[in-house]
Enzyme design. Structure first.
Site, PDB file in Angstrom:
ATOM      1  N   HIS A  59       0.853  -1.185   0.000  1.00  0.00           N
ATOM      2  CA  HIS A  59       0.000   0.000   0.000  1.00  0.00           C
ATOM      3  C   HIS A  59       0.889   1.235   0.000  1.00  0.00           C
ATOM      4  O   HIS A  59       2.075   1.171   0.360  1.00  0.00           O
ATOM      5  CB  HIS A  59      -0.904  -0.003   1.231  1.00  0.00           C
ATOM      6  CG  HIS A  59      -2.006  -1.011   1.140  1.00  0.00           C
ATOM      7  ND1 HIS A  59      -2.517  -1.648   2.244  1.00  0.00           N
ATOM      8  CD2 HIS A  59      -2.705  -1.493   0.079  1.00  0.00           C
ATOM      9  CE1 HIS A  59      -3.483  -2.468   1.868  1.00  0.00           C
ATOM     10  NE2 HIS A  59      -3.609  -2.396   0.561  1.00  0.00           N
TER      11      HIS A  59
ATOM     12  N   HIS B 208     -10.037  -0.404  -2.472  1.00  0.00           N
ATOM     13  CA  HIS B 208     -10.153  -1.736  -3.068  1.00  0.00           C
ATOM     14  C   HIS B 208     -10.002  -2.830  -2.004  1.00  0.00           C
ATOM     15  O   HIS B 208      -9.520  -3.912  -2.287  1.00  0.00           O
ATOM     16  CB  HIS B 208      -9.133  -1.902  -4.196  1.00  0.00           C
ATOM     17  CG  HIS B 208      -7.708  -1.827  -3.738  1.00  0.00           C
ATOM     18  ND1 HIS B 208      -7.151  -0.676  -3.251  1.00  0.00           N
ATOM     19  CD2 HIS B 208      -6.741  -2.766  -3.704  1.00  0.00           C
ATOM     20  CE1 HIS B 208      -5.889  -0.918  -2.931  1.00  0.00           C
ATOM     21  NE2 HIS B 208      -5.627  -2.177  -3.186  1.00  0.00           N
TER      22      HIS B 208
ATOM     23  N   LYS C   7       5.084   1.466   0.820  1.00  0.00           N
ATOM     24  CA  LYS C   7       5.962   1.234  -0.325  1.00  0.00           C
ATOM     25  C   LYS C   7       7.433   1.437   0.028  1.00  0.00           C
ATOM     26  O   LYS C   7       8.276   0.626  -0.353  1.00  0.00           O
ATOM     27  CB  LYS C   7       5.573   2.129  -1.504  1.00  0.00           C
ATOM     28  CG  LYS C   7       4.298   1.660  -2.202  1.00  0.00           C
ATOM     29  CD  LYS C   7       4.046   2.439  -3.461  1.00  0.00           C
ATOM     30  CE  LYS C   7       2.679   2.219  -4.060  1.00  0.00           C
ATOM     31  NZ  LYS C   7       2.077   0.928  -3.989  1.00  0.00           N
TER      32      LYS C   7
ATOM     33  N   GLY D  99      -2.804  -1.916  -7.617  1.00  0.00           N
ATOM     34  CA  GLY D  99      -3.813  -2.643  -6.853  1.00  0.00           C
ATOM     35  C   GLY D  99      -5.244  -2.198  -7.120  1.00  0.00           C
ATOM     36  O   GLY D  99      -6.100  -3.018  -7.462  1.00  0.00           O
TER      37      GLY D  99
ATOM     38  N   GLY E 108       1.795  -2.439 -10.019  1.00  0.00           N
ATOM     39  CA  GLY E 108       2.344  -1.316 -10.767  1.00  0.00           C
ATOM     40  C   GLY E 108       3.450  -0.478 -10.168  1.00  0.00           C
ATOM     41  O   GLY E 108       4.630  -0.677 -10.448  1.00  0.00           O
ATOM     42  N   THR E 109       3.080   0.491  -9.358  1.00  0.00           N
ATOM     43  CA  THR E 109       4.053   1.436  -8.820  1.00  0.00           C
ATOM     44  C   THR E 109       5.050   0.747  -7.902  1.00  0.00           C
ATOM     45  O   THR E 109       6.244   1.073  -7.911  1.00  0.00           O
ATOM     46  CB  THR E 109       3.331   2.567  -8.055  1.00  0.00           C
ATOM     47  OG1 THR E 109       2.364   3.160  -8.916  1.00  0.00           O
ATOM     48  CG2 THR E 109       4.309   3.627  -7.590  1.00  0.00           C
TER      49      THR E 109
ATOM     50  N   ASP F 232      -4.070  -6.566  -7.717  1.00  0.00           N
ATOM     51  CA  ASP F 232      -4.251  -7.585  -6.677  1.00  0.00           C
ATOM     52  C   ASP F 232      -4.982  -8.789  -7.255  1.00  0.00           C
ATOM     53  O   ASP F 232      -4.652  -9.941  -6.964  1.00  0.00           O
ATOM     54  CB  ASP F 232      -5.047  -7.029  -5.489  1.00  0.00           C
ATOM     55  CG  ASP F 232      -4.355  -5.889  -4.773  1.00  0.00           C
ATOM     56  OD1 ASP F 232      -3.118  -5.768  -4.887  1.00  0.00           O
ATOM     57  OD2 ASP F 232      -5.047  -5.118  -4.090  1.00  0.00           O
TER      58      ASP F 232
ATOM     59  N   ASP G 133     -10.736  -6.474  -2.752  1.00  0.00           N
ATOM     60  CA  ASP G 133      -9.702  -7.170  -3.518  1.00  0.00           C
ATOM     61  C   ASP G 133      -8.577  -7.641  -2.605  1.00  0.00           C
ATOM     62  O   ASP G 133      -8.025  -8.731  -2.781  1.00  0.00           O
ATOM     63  CB  ASP G 133      -9.125  -6.258  -4.600  1.00  0.00           C
ATOM     64  CG  ASP G 133     -10.150  -5.829  -5.626  1.00  0.00           C
ATOM     65  OD1 ASP G 133     -11.164  -6.535  -5.787  1.00  0.00           O
ATOM     66  OD2 ASP G 133      -9.939  -4.778  -6.260  1.00  0.00           O
TER      67      ASP G 133
ATOM     68  N   ARG H  14      -7.429 -14.186   1.342  1.00  0.00           N
ATOM     69  CA  ARG H  14      -8.216 -15.422   1.395  1.00  0.00           C
ATOM     70  C   ARG H  14      -7.625 -16.487   0.467  1.00  0.00           C
ATOM     71  O   ARG H  14      -7.493 -17.648   0.831  1.00  0.00           O
ATOM     72  CB  ARG H  14      -9.668 -15.131   1.013  1.00  0.00           C
ATOM     73  CG  ARG H  14     -10.562 -16.355   1.029  1.00  0.00           C
ATOM     74  CD  ARG H  14     -11.987 -15.975   0.546  1.00  0.00           C
ATOM     75  NE  ARG H  14     -12.670 -17.129   0.063  1.00  0.00           N
ATOM     76  CZ  ARG H  14     -12.495 -17.722  -1.111  1.00  0.00           C
ATOM     77  NH1 ARG H  14     -11.640 -17.226  -1.970  1.00  0.00           N
ATOM     78  NH2 ARG H  14     -13.169 -18.794  -1.448  1.00  0.00           N
TER      79      ARG H  14
ATOM     80  N   ASP I 200      -1.166  -1.487   4.827  1.00  0.00           N
ATOM     81  CA  ASP I 200      -1.307  -0.356   5.745  1.00  0.00           C
ATOM     82  C   ASP I 200      -2.607  -0.552   6.521  1.00  0.00           C
ATOM     83  O   ASP I 200      -3.682  -0.294   5.989  1.00  0.00           O
ATOM     84  CB  ASP I 200      -1.331   0.953   4.972  1.00  0.00           C
ATOM     85  CG  ASP I 200      -1.516   2.162   5.870  1.00  0.00           C
ATOM     86  OD1 ASP I 200      -1.529   2.000   7.108  1.00  0.00           O
ATOM     87  OD2 ASP I 200      -1.651   3.268   5.327  1.00  0.00           O
TER      88      ASP I 200
END
Length: 139
Positions: free
Chosen positions: A8, A87, A12, A55, A35-36, A60, A90, A96, A80
């Protein structure tokens, strides 16, 4: 081993520092990231990383799909817990899936230390047997 790296926004920097500290271990594995997070880790370490969407845009879920296909062996997901995530469903689904398919998951620095040392010592090599046997749920 196929390893996913997710963080998150507020975590990061922690994940980038963690991967930088253990890049000699990580470079022996195939890395995937959202991505980032993937971009930042690549810029800091030069490690080769397959990047998915961020995400909130489905990254995710893309990693979750690889888990469901028995194509992911460990997840480092620095979450975090103090910031609401748009999201969150997700995120919950990804956690899970790790439980359903017995995929080692580190969501904080303490657990990440244990998981990376386990990778280094070969304690996660049972995943190779699971994949060779074509088991769908890692049990």
């Amino acid at each position: 081993m196929n390893i996913a790296l997710i963080a998150h926004d507020e975590k990061k920097n922690d994940l980038v520092q963690f991967v930088t500290a253990y890049q000699e271990i990580f470079k022996k594995h195939t890395l995937f990231a959202t991505g980032t997070t993937g971009l930042r880790i690549n810029e800091a370490t030069g490690l080769s990383i397959t990047r998915y969407q961020s995400g909130p845009l489905g990254g995710d879920q893309q990693i979750g799909a690889r888990i469901a296909q028995n194509q992911m062996d460990a997840i480092f997901f620095f979450r975090d817990p103090l910031t609401a995530q748009p999201h969150e469903p997700d995120v919950t689904a990804l956690v899970r899936l790790c439980d359903v398919y017995s995929i080692p998951l580190a969501t904080n620095m303490g657990t990440a230390e244990l998981l990376i040392r386990g990778l280094e010592l070969g304690l996660i090599d049972w995943r190779n047997i699971v994949k060779e046997n074509g088991e769908e749920n890692g049990r």
